[in-house]
Design a protein around this motif. Structure first.
Motif, short mmCIF file in Angstrom:
data_model
loop_
_atom_site.label_atom_id
_atom_site.label_comp_id
_atom_site.label_asym_id
_atom_site.label_seq_id
_atom_site.Cartn_x
_atom_site.Cartn_y
_atom_site.Cartn_z
N TYR A 1 0.83 -1.21 0.00
CA TYR A 1 0.00 0.00 0.00
C TYR A 1 0.86 1.26 0.00
O TYR A 1 0.63 2.18 -0.78
CB TYR A 1 -0.94 -0.01 1.21
CG TYR A 1 -1.75 1.23 1.36
CD1 TYR A 1 -2.91 1.42 0.61
CD2 TYR A 1 -1.37 2.24 2.24
CE1 TYR A 1 -3.67 2.57 0.74
CE2 TYR A 1 -2.12 3.39 2.37
CZ TYR A 1 -3.27 3.55 1.62
OH TYR A 1 -4.01 4.70 1.74
N PHE A 2 1.89 1.29 0.86
CA PHE A 2 2.75 2.48 0.95
C PHE A 2 3.48 2.72 -0.36
O PHE A 2 3.62 3.85 -0.80
CB PHE A 2 3.75 2.35 2.10
CG PHE A 2 3.13 2.39 3.45
CD1 PHE A 2 2.10 3.26 3.75
CD2 PHE A 2 3.56 1.54 4.45
CE1 PHE A 2 1.51 3.31 5.01
CE2 PHE A 2 2.99 1.56 5.71
CZ PHE A 2 1.97 2.45 5.99
N SER A 3 3.98 1.64 -1.00
CA SER A 3 4.71 1.83 -2.26
C SER A 3 3.78 2.29 -3.37
O SER A 3 4.13 3.15 -4.17
CB SER A 3 5.46 0.56 -2.66
OG SER A 3 4.57 -0.47 -2.99
N ALA B 1 2.98 5.95 -2.67
CA ALA B 1 4.13 6.81 -2.98
C ALA B 1 4.29 6.97 -4.48
O ALA B 1 4.60 8.06 -4.98
CB ALA B 1 5.40 6.23 -2.37
N PHE B 2 4.06 5.90 -5.23
CA PHE B 2 4.22 5.96 -6.69
C PHE B 2 3.13 6.79 -7.34
O PHE B 2 3.39 7.60 -8.21
CB PHE B 2 4.21 4.53 -7.26
CG PHE B 2 4.35 4.47 -8.75
CD1 PHE B 2 5.56 4.75 -9.35
CD2 PHE B 2 3.26 4.14 -9.54
CE1 PHE B 2 5.69 4.70 -10.73
CE2 PHE B 2 3.38 4.09 -10.92
CZ PHE B 2 4.61 4.37 -11.51
N CYS B 3 1.87 6.61 -6.89
CA CYS B 3 0.73 7.29 -7.51
C CYS B 3 0.44 8.66 -6.91
O CYS B 3 -0.20 9.49 -7.54
CB CYS B 3 -0.54 6.45 -7.37
SG CYS B 3 -0.39 4.88 -8.15
N GLY B 4 0.84 8.85 -5.66
CA GLY B 4 0.54 10.11 -5.00
C GLY B 4 -0.90 10.23 -4.56
O GLY B 4 -1.38 11.32 -4.27
N ARG B 5 -1.60 9.11 -4.49
CA ARG B 5 -3.00 9.14 -4.06
C ARG B 5 -3.42 7.77 -3.55
O ARG B 5 -2.72 6.80 -3.73
CB ARG B 5 -3.90 9.57 -5.21
CG ARG B 5 -3.85 8.61 -6.39
CD ARG B 5 -4.82 8.96 -7.47
NE ARG B 5 -6.16 8.85 -6.95
CZ ARG B 5 -7.24 9.29 -7.58
NH1 ARG B 5 -7.12 9.88 -8.74
NH2 ARG B 5 -8.44 9.15 -7.08
N LEU C 1 -2.15 2.81 -15.26
CA LEU C 1 -2.79 2.38 -14.02
C LEU C 1 -1.80 2.49 -12.85
O LEU C 1 -0.60 2.62 -13.04
CB LEU C 1 -3.27 0.93 -14.17
CG LEU C 1 -4.30 0.70 -15.27
CD1 LEU C 1 -4.66 -0.77 -15.37
CD2 LEU C 1 -5.54 1.54 -15.06
N ALA C 2 -2.35 2.44 -11.64
CA ALA C 2 -1.54 2.63 -10.43
C ALA C 2 -0.44 1.58 -10.33
O ALA C 2 0.71 1.91 -10.07
CB ALA C 2 -2.42 2.60 -9.20
N THR C 3 -0.78 0.32 -10.50
CA THR C 3 0.22 -0.73 -10.43
C THR C 3 -0.36 -2.00 -11.03
O THR C 3 -1.57 -2.12 -11.23
CB THR C 3 0.68 -0.99 -8.98
OG1 THR C 3 1.90 -1.75 -9.00
CG2 THR C 3 -0.34 -1.73 -8.16
N LEU C 4 0.52 -2.95 -11.30
CA LEU C 4 0.13 -4.28 -11.75
C LEU C 4 0.57 -5.25 -10.67
O LEU C 4 1.77 -5.41 -10.41
CB LEU C 4 0.80 -4.62 -13.09
CG LEU C 4 0.59 -6.04 -13.61
CD1 LEU C 4 -0.90 -6.31 -13.87
CD2 LEU C 4 1.39 -6.27 -14.88
N LEU C 5 -0.40 -5.85 -9.99
CA LEU C 5 -0.10 -6.81 -8.92
C LEU C 5 -0.24 -8.22 -9.45
O LEU C 5 -1.29 -8.56 -10.01
CB LEU C 5 -1.08 -6.64 -7.76
CG LEU C 5 -0.88 -5.51 -6.78
CD1 LEU C 5 -2.03 -5.49 -5.77
CD2 LEU C 5 0.43 -5.65 -6.05
#
Length: 198
Positions: A62-64, A67-71, A186-190
């Motif tokens: 969640y923190f990473s 930090a990457f998306c800023g939201r 997109l915010a991230t790819l999990l």
């Protein structure tokens, strides 16, 4: 006399970095500001850890992402592989995936329907099998597409909910999921294993 780092740029100045080194005062101010930014208050930290648990994410993930998306992320978008679905006459979902989905709070769940499946009936059946409501569904492309088409495929899923790409986490794997993640910003790819565990 004003210190040199407070001087206004003169006519013809391109506002680039100064050629001479920064003053000790400016260096100290930047270091102090950076240190302050890295230390959230205890209350903020507890709220963010609670939000990570609410979303079903490990706090470090969640923190990473934040930090990457800023939201704060608002939604998960799942590929069929991301939900570890078994596609047969009737959908089947692993129990651990169903349990984790059931514990997620205050986040929208979106899904891509497998190629050839109509999105609306698939979304209804998936909601029934998962025991939680999925907000929207869109068709999953069959193969890697031209960049603009991959972006359009993701926007078909996000536009009804008026979601920006940076607010959505994509859960999936493979070249197509990677392309959709990058094309739609997109915010991230999990990977599914990261969210559901093995």
């Amino acid at each position: 006399m004003t210190p040199p780092f407070f001087d206004r740029a003169r006519i013809g100045h391109n506002k680039g970095p100064a050629l001479e080194g920064p003053s000790l005062l400016l260096t100290h101010a930047w270091k102090r500001a950076a240190a302050e930014r890295r230390k959230p208050s205890g209350l903020v930290l507890r709220m963010q850890v609670a939000r990570a648990r609410e979303m079903g994410l490990a706090p470090a993930d969640y923190f990473s992402i934040r930090a990457f998306c800023g939201r704060d992320p608002e939604a998960f978008a799942f590929t069929p592989e991301g939900l570890q679905l078994t596609l047969a006459r009737r959908l089947a979902m692993p129990e651990r995936v169903r349990d984790r989905l059931g514990r997620m709070r205050n986040v929208r769940l979106l899904c891509f329907a497998p190629p050839g499946e109509p999105p609306e009936p698939f979304c209804e059946e998936l909601s029934e099998v998962a025991g939680v409501a999925f907000a929207a569904s869109a068709p999953m492309p069959e193969t890697v597409l031209p960049w603009s088409e991959a972006r359009a495929a993701v926007r078909r899923l996000l536009d009804p909910g008026k979601l920006t790409g940076s607010a959505v986490l994509l859960v999936g794997r493979g070249a197509l999921a990677e392309q959709m993640y990058a094309a739609a910003n997109l915010a991230t790819l999990l990977p599914p294993e990261r969210l559901w565990g093995t």
